[in-house]
Design a protein around this motif. Structure first.
Motif, PDB file in Angstrom:
ATOM      1  N   TYR A   1      15.114  -0.601  48.195  1.00  0.00           N
ATOM      2  CA  TYR A   1      16.552  -0.590  48.457  1.00  0.00           C
ATOM      3  C   TYR A   1      16.885   0.628  49.320  1.00  0.00           C
ATOM      4  N   LYS A   2      17.794   0.459  50.287  1.00  0.00           N
ATOM      5  CA  LYS A   2      18.271   1.583  51.104  1.00  0.00           C
ATOM      6  C   LYS A   2      19.791   1.595  51.049  1.00  0.00           C
ATOM      7  N   ILE A   3      20.388   2.709  51.490  1.00  0.00           N
ATOM      8  CA  ILE A   3      21.860   2.747  51.544  1.00  0.00           C
ATOM      9  C   ILE A   3      22.299   2.028  52.815  1.00  0.00           C
TER      10      ILE A   3
ATOM     11  N   HIS B   1      30.522  -7.451  51.766  1.00  0.00           N
ATOM     12  CA  HIS B   1      30.195  -8.889  51.675  1.00  0.00           C
ATOM     13  C   HIS B   1      30.998  -9.537  50.552  1.00  0.00           C
ATOM     14  N   TYR B   2      31.257  -8.787  49.459  1.00  0.00           N
ATOM     15  CA  TYR B   2      32.095  -9.329  48.391  1.00  0.00           C
ATOM     16  C   TYR B   2      33.554  -9.423  48.870  1.00  0.00           C
ATOM     17  N   LEU B   3      33.980  -8.445  49.661  1.00  0.00           N
ATOM     18  CA  LEU B   3      35.357  -8.516  50.205  1.00  0.00           C
ATOM     19  C   LEU B   3      35.528  -9.807  51.017  1.00  0.00           C
TER      20      LEU B   3
ATOM     21  N   SER C   1      37.675 -15.441  51.274  1.00  0.00           N
ATOM     22  CA  SER C   1      37.405 -16.886  51.232  1.00  0.00           C
ATOM     23  C   SER C   1      38.056 -17.550  50.013  1.00  0.00           C
ATOM     24  N   PHE C   2      38.069 -16.829  48.867  1.00  0.00           N
ATOM     25  CA  PHE C   2      38.747 -17.373  47.671  1.00  0.00           C
ATOM     26  C   PHE C   2      40.231 -17.578  47.966  1.00  0.00           C
ATOM     27  N   VAL C   3      40.840 -16.573  48.631  1.00  0.00           N
ATOM     28  CA  VAL C   3      42.272 -16.680  48.974  1.00  0.00           C
ATOM     29  C   VAL C   3      42.470 -17.901  49.873  1.00  0.00           C
TER      30      VAL C   3
HETATM   31  N1  LIG Z   1      31.563 -16.641  43.839  1.00  0.00           N
HETATM   32  C1  LIG Z   1      31.134 -15.637  43.098  1.00  0.00           C
HETATM   33  O1  LIG Z   1      31.635 -15.390  41.987  1.00  0.00           O
HETATM   34  C2  LIG Z   1      29.995 -14.804  43.617  1.00  0.00           C
HETATM   35  C3  LIG Z   1      29.430 -13.847  42.789  1.00  0.00           C
HETATM   36  C4  LIG Z   1      28.385 -13.089  43.278  1.00  0.00           C
HETATM   37  C5  LIG Z   1      27.911 -13.323  44.558  1.00  0.00           C
HETATM   38  N2  LIG Z   1      28.472 -14.260  45.354  1.00  0.00           N
HETATM   39  C6  LIG Z   1      27.988 -14.500  46.727  1.00  0.00           C
HETATM   40  O2  LIG Z   1      26.626 -14.212  46.842  1.00  0.00           O
HETATM   41  C7  LIG Z   1      26.431 -13.196  47.839  1.00  0.00           C
HETATM   42  C8  LIG Z   1      25.275 -12.320  47.429  1.00  0.00           C
HETATM   43  O3  LIG Z   1      25.613 -11.700  46.193  1.00  0.00           O
HETATM   44  P1  LIG Z   1      24.621 -10.724  45.453  1.00  0.00           P
HETATM   45  O4  LIG Z   1      25.361 -10.218  44.266  1.00  0.00           O
HETATM   46  O5  LIG Z   1      23.276 -11.376  45.282  1.00  0.00           O
HETATM   47  O6  LIG Z   1      24.525  -9.577  46.586  1.00  0.00           O
HETATM   48  P2  LIG Z   1      23.587  -8.351  46.693  1.00  0.00           P
HETATM   49  O7  LIG Z   1      23.150  -7.897  45.335  1.00  0.00           O
HETATM   50  O8  LIG Z   1      24.230  -7.369  47.591  1.00  0.00           O
HETATM   51  O9  LIG Z   1      22.256  -8.937  47.410  1.00  0.00           O
HETATM   52  C9  LIG Z   1      22.294  -9.674  48.606  1.00  0.00           C
HETATM   53  C10 LIG Z   1      20.931  -9.551  49.296  1.00  0.00           C
HETATM   54  O10 LIG Z   1      20.802  -8.251  49.872  1.00  0.00           O
HETATM   55  C11 LIG Z   1      19.704  -7.533  49.291  1.00  0.00           C
HETATM   56  N3  LIG Z   1      20.168  -6.166  49.097  1.00  0.00           N
HETATM   57  C12 LIG Z   1      21.272  -5.783  48.408  1.00  0.00           C
HETATM   58  N4  LIG Z   1      21.421  -4.449  48.480  1.00  0.00           N
HETATM   59  C13 LIG Z   1      20.391  -3.980  49.212  1.00  0.00           C
HETATM   60  C14 LIG Z   1      19.986  -2.663  49.618  1.00  0.00           C
HETATM   61  N5  LIG Z   1      20.689  -1.592  49.263  1.00  0.00           N
HETATM   62  N6  LIG Z   1      18.860  -2.525  50.358  1.00  0.00           N
HETATM   63  C15 LIG Z   1      18.153  -3.637  50.713  1.00  0.00           C
HETATM   64  N7  LIG Z   1      18.491  -4.903  50.375  1.00  0.00           N
HETATM   65  C16 LIG Z   1      19.582  -5.085  49.622  1.00  0.00           C
HETATM   66  C17 LIG Z   1      19.420  -8.244  47.977  1.00  0.00           C
HETATM   67  O11 LIG Z   1      18.073  -8.041  47.599  1.00  0.00           O
HETATM   68  P3  LIG Z   1      17.592  -8.086  46.053  1.00  0.00           P
HETATM   69  O12 LIG Z   1      17.706  -9.508  45.623  1.00  0.00           O
HETATM   70  O13 LIG Z   1      16.191  -7.574  46.124  1.00  0.00           O
HETATM   71  O14 LIG Z   1      18.518  -7.206  45.249  1.00  0.00           O
HETATM   72  C18 LIG Z   1      19.725  -9.691  48.347  1.00  0.00           C
HETATM   73  O15 LIG Z   1      18.662 -10.246  49.072  1.00  0.00           O
HETATM   74  C19 LIG Z   1      27.776 -12.464  47.914  1.00  0.00           C
HETATM   75  O16 LIG Z   1      27.992 -11.790  49.114  1.00  0.00           O
HETATM   76  C20 LIG Z   1      28.703 -13.604  47.733  1.00  0.00           C
HETATM   77  O17 LIG Z   1      28.793 -14.295  48.950  1.00  0.00           O
HETATM   78  C21 LIG Z   1      29.505 -15.006  44.895  1.00  0.00           C
END
Ligand SMILES: NC(=O)c1ccc[n+]([C@@H]2O[C@H](COP(=O)([O-])OP(=O)(O)OC[C@H]3O[C@@H](n4cnc5c(N)ncnc54)[C@H](OP(=O)(O)O)[C@@H]3O)[C@@H](O)[C@H]2O)c1
Length: 252
Positions: free
Chosen positions: A177-179, A192-194, A199-201
């Protein structure tokens, strides 16, 4: 926006949606019960783990199938129902594309949690289409639907752009993981969550139904808590303290 009559079933559904949102948020605030995928997948002896990519396909594939069927069903429905069916399908197809072709996963996910999320997405997809079909065409606002379409593309675009930035952090093949930097990552931890929240709105504006607004509030709450946990995770992992907001630049 269409406000349904306050009949007992409608009131119960609205209260149920609010209560399930509160319980989801409480669950996510407790480190022992967070949804176990990505950074937060903590295996216990009894957990069945699957590679993250497969876990994500378990989450999204049922909703794609249901949205396809919903799209076919909506063909002889009113315009706003067709739009909700089409944009729901587009959203889930985009997520499948990203799971297969964009994200670079490092770990495993808890299968049970993935199944719970899959059921909630699938259930919500049907619920959203059902309630949308209850909105009379005469009660829909073209202005709100136009705004909904614009916000949908803005939200999904923002979400996808920041998924690409995350994937690029691992383009050398390393799983660490990196920043993240670049785009809105310079201002918030989870742009990405924003994007997803925008999209929900958008989907609420397209569906035009007040109960869908209540359901979407739960999803916003869940993502807000997940963003907050992500910020705590970065602080612990990289031993930093930060004032950078979780979701909204300059705000929270
Ligand atoms: N509708 C909902 O309620 C809901 C809820 C959650 C998510 N989502 C959707 O799903 C998407 C992904 O969600 P998520 O929670 O899986 O996002 P996430 O934890 O940020 O992960 C997304 C991807 O980026 C990688 N990643 C995250 N942080 C990283 C870092 N610091 N360095 C390198 N790689 C990194 C993750 O790898 P790893 O797998 O190795 O961590 C994964 O492949 C969201 O953006 C959203 O579109 C929707």
């Amino acid at each position: 926006m269409y406000y349904p009559d306050p009949t007992i079933p409608n009131v119960l559904i609205g209260c149920g949606a609010l209560l399930s949102g509160v319980s989801l948020i409480r669950r996510e605030l407790n480190p022992a019960t967070q949804m176990g995928y990505s950074k937060f997948a903590k295996a216990t002896k009894s957990s069945v783990m699957v590679p993250s990519k497969q876990g994500m396909l378990v989450i999204y594939l049922p909703s794609v199938v249901l949205c396809l069927l919903g799209g076919l069903w909506s063909l002889d429905q009113a315009r706003h129902v067709k739009l909700v069916a089409f944009f729901s399908l587009l959203h889930f197809l985009k997520r499948i594309y990203e799971v297969l072709c964009v994200h670079r996963y490092s770990g495993q996910a808890i299968l049970k949690d993935n199944i719970v999320i899959a059921c909630s997405y699938a259930g919500f997809s049907i619920t959203q289409l059902y309630f949308t079909s209850k909105v009379p065409s005469s009660a829909t606002s073209s202005y709100e639907m136009g705004l909904g379409m614009a916000l949908f593309f803005l939200g999904e675009g923002l979400n996808h752009y920041h998924h690409l930035i995350l994937a690029n952090l691992r383009k050398d093949g390393a799983k660490a993981y990196k920043i993240p930097q670049g785009g809105l990552f310079d201002y918030v931890w989870c742009p990405h969550y924003l994007g997803e929240i925008i999209s929900f709105v958008a989907m609420t504006l397209l569906s035009q139904h007040m109960l869908i607004f209540i359901f979407q509030l739960s999803s916003v709450g869940y993502l807000a808590v997940r963003a907050y946990n992500t910020r705590l995770w970065y602080e612990q992992k990289f031993n930093i303290t930060t004032k950078k907001p979780c979701l909204v630049p300059g705000l929270l």
